[in-house]
Design a protein around this motif. Structure first.
Motif, mmCIF file in Angstrom:
data_model
loop_
_atom_site.group_PDB
_atom_site.id
_atom_site.type_symbol
_atom_site.label_atom_id
_atom_site.label_comp_id
_atom_site.label_asym_id
_atom_site.label_seq_id
_atom_site.Cartn_x
_atom_site.Cartn_y
_atom_site.Cartn_z
ATOM 1 N N HIS A 4 -7.689 -7.855 -3.620
ATOM 2 C CA HIS A 4 -6.355 -8.335 -3.985
ATOM 3 C C HIS A 4 -6.528 -9.492 -4.953
ATOM 4 O O HIS A 4 -7.232 -10.470 -4.653
ATOM 5 N N ASN A 53 -8.689 0.724 -4.145
ATOM 6 C CA ASN A 53 -7.707 0.127 -3.230
ATOM 7 C C ASN A 53 -7.237 -1.256 -3.682
ATOM 8 O O ASN A 53 -6.574 -1.967 -2.919
ATOM 9 N N THR A 109 -5.056 -4.166 -5.087
ATOM 10 C CA THR A 109 -3.658 -4.476 -5.365
ATOM 11 C C THR A 109 -3.610 -5.728 -6.232
ATOM 12 O O THR A 109 -4.459 -6.611 -6.103
ATOM 13 N N ASN A 123 1.011 -1.540 -12.523
ATOM 14 C CA ASN A 123 1.264 -1.279 -11.103
ATOM 15 C C ASN A 123 1.119 -2.559 -10.277
ATOM 16 O O ASN A 123 0.358 -2.633 -9.317
ATOM 17 N N THR A 135 2.057 -5.229 -7.583
ATOM 18 C CA THR A 135 2.663 -5.098 -6.256
ATOM 19 C C THR A 135 3.370 -6.361 -5.806
ATOM 20 O O THR A 135 4.365 -6.310 -5.101
ATOM 21 N N GLN A 174 8.538 -2.598 -6.021
ATOM 22 C CA GLN A 174 7.104 -2.334 -6.099
ATOM 23 C C GLN A 174 6.432 -2.576 -4.752
ATOM 24 O O GLN A 174 5.533 -1.841 -4.343
ATOM 25 N N ASN A 175 6.882 -3.626 -4.065
ATOM 26 C CA ASN A 175 6.308 -3.942 -2.757
ATOM 27 C C ASN A 175 6.624 -2.857 -1.739
ATOM 28 O O ASN A 175 5.760 -2.470 -0.938
ATOM 29 N N HIS A 179 4.437 0.157 -2.441
ATOM 30 C CA HIS A 179 3.083 -0.078 -1.943
ATOM 31 C C HIS A 179 3.024 0.084 -0.433
ATOM 32 O O HIS A 179 2.110 0.728 0.106
ATOM 33 N N ASN A 180 3.982 -0.493 0.277
ATOM 34 C CA ASN A 180 3.975 -0.427 1.739
ATOM 35 C C ASN A 180 4.047 1.013 2.243
ATOM 36 O O ASN A 180 3.406 1.369 3.240
ATOM 37 N N THR A 196 2.771 3.590 0.926
ATOM 38 C CA THR A 196 1.465 4.259 0.766
ATOM 39 C C THR A 196 0.522 3.961 1.922
ATOM 40 O O THR A 196 -0.477 4.658 2.098
ATOM 41 N N CYS A 205 -5.773 -6.096 1.393
ATOM 42 C CA CYS A 205 -4.952 -6.205 0.178
ATOM 43 C C CYS A 205 -3.806 -7.191 0.341
ATOM 44 O O CYS A 205 -2.879 -7.208 -0.482
ATOM 45 N N THR A 224 -1.407 -7.367 2.530
ATOM 46 C CA THR A 224 -0.145 -6.861 3.049
ATOM 47 C C THR A 224 0.062 -7.364 4.474
ATOM 48 O O THR A 224 -0.860 -7.332 5.296
#
Length: 422
Positions: free
Chosen positions: A247, A285, A287, A315, A317, A357-358, A361-362, A364, A384, A386
């Motif tokens: 990240h 992976n 972010t 892309n 996030t 975007q967030n 991502h979540n 996925t 990443c 999250t």
């Protein structure tokens, strides 16, 4: 009598780090009653908020002396010294000096500001964390050699200065022994680390030596980076060292080349897209987050659209959106300004884009297993970064394996739900 020493911090993560240092140093003071305001100078609004806090603190705790430090006090000390509520103003050098704190309450010396441009080293302070003990923060750099047209910070922090490799390595060794599983490297411009050291090593050299000397460290993170300063070895480390978390938060500021030029940034949108594609080709992976300023002077609708489009092209996030606010003393403050209404509208649009975007991502992550570093007993972060909420009561700082579920409708859109698995 019990000491009543309070701190209030504004601004960046480095300021939070330095407040922790000051809290430790303040125990050397003989005085029992004072409040320290650690200020930020990024915008005129930051100055206003600091002054407002000072007035409120004097009302709520009138017996405490009020001391003001930080970047704002370094750049414009008289602003605070002229306030009747303030007893003393001191700079960014003084606030980290152990001997200074022994006499900090000597208000006969109501103003103590060292010329920070003359500083060539960083005090070697060691703290165990910021707030939660989930992760530790290690300062590796301070100051900045660049002169972006919107930024006043180099005049509050001085020129770029690096902490020597061995000092950083030894500090992290100590943190690992105390049980920390994640360490974050922090500074004003950490990707410029090494420019003032013999041989001008790159940040990649520091990362490699940290990992080589601390094989039991499970996670190493970087704070905000300027991708244009990273070298080939950084990508080699990222490919081979899973301890480096996937990240990264980029200091982009804009997605339009003309605005970037007027900001005096050193990258353009093409190099940004190239970097994002390259880093994802190495670690799938990864972010990415970014700082983006909207409403910079002369920004047209098309220029703003370029920033919106860059979010998709890279892309991104996580977005930190900053509505442009002129900072007195910077070149950008003298440029043709946009209407505040236009700036607010564009900031709202970009924030909405970031939220979308967030969410994407979540989604996925649903059904996947991830390792969480627990920040509290029921909330942790993946590799990443999250946020994932679990029902188990697990000690802060622990790393656990979780299965991530579909997000509940009544939950914060930025927080996922999961359960611990073997």
């Amino acid at each position: 009598m019990k000491k009543d020493i309070q701190f209030k911090t504004f601004g960046c993560r480095l300021n939070s780090y330095e407040t922790e240092v000051m809290q430790n140093l303040s125990q050397k003071s003989a005085d029992k009653n004072f409040t320290v305001i650690n200020t930020c100078a990024v915008t005129n609004e930051a100055i206003r908020k600091a002054k407002q806090a000072i007035r409120k603190l004097k009302i709520t705790n009138p017996t405490n002396k009020i001391f003001v430090t930080g970047c704002a006090s370094q750049i414009e000390p008289k602003t605070f010294l002229d306030m009747p509520q303030v007893d003393k103003v001191f700079g960014n050098v003084e606030k980290l000096n152990p001997s200074f704190w022994k006499d900090v309450t000597d208000t006969h010396k109501s103003l103590e500001i060292t010329n920070i441009m003359n500083e060539r080293t960083i005090p070697n302070h060691r703290i165990q964390g910021i707030g939660s003990r989930a992760r530790a923060y290690v300062q590796v750099q301070n100051g900045c050699d660049h002169r972006c047209t919107f930024c006043i910070i180099p005049f509050g922090r001085g020129n770029s200065r690096s902490v020597e490799i061995e000092l950083v390595v030894q500090q992290i060794k100590g943190l690992v022994k105390r049980g920390f599983k994640e360490v974050v490297l922090t500074g004003v411009d950490i990707t410029s680390w090494g420019t003032d050291l013999p041989g001008t090593p790159k940040l990649s050299r520091l990362i490699r030596d940290i990992l080589k000397s601390n094989r039991t460290l499970e996670r190493l993170r970087l704070s905000s980076i300027d991708q244009i300063e990273l070298d080939t070895e950084f990508f080699e480390i990222l490919a081979n060292e899973q301890q480096v978390m996937p990240h990264f938060h980029l200091s982009l500021q804009s997605g339009d080349n003309m605005i970037l030029k007027r900001m005096k940034r050193r990258h353009n949108r093409e190099s940004t897209i190239e970097f994002c594609n390259k880093i994802r080709s190495i670690r799938s992976n990864v972010t990415l987050g970014a700082d983006i300023i909207v409403g910079f002077p002369t920004e047209t609708e098309n220029m703003f659209e370029n920033s919106i489009n860059l979010v998709d092209e890279c892309n991104l996030t996580w977005l930190h959106v900053f509505p442009f606010s002129p900072r007195t003393g910077t070149p950008a403050a003298r440029m043709p300004q946009l209407e505040k209404k236009i700036i607010s509208e564009r900031a709202a649009l970009l924030r909405k884009k970031g939220e979308l975007q967030n969410i994407i991502h979540n989604k996925t992550l649903a059904g996947k297993k991830r390792l969480l570093l627990m920040e509290t007993s029921g909330l942790g972060r993946t590799e990443c970064f999250t946020k994932v909420q679990i029902n188990d009561d697990i000690k802060s700082g622990s790393i656990v394996n979780v299965q991530i579920h579909e997000q509940h409708k009544n939950m914060d859109s930025k927080i996922l739900n999961g359960e611990v698995v073997i």
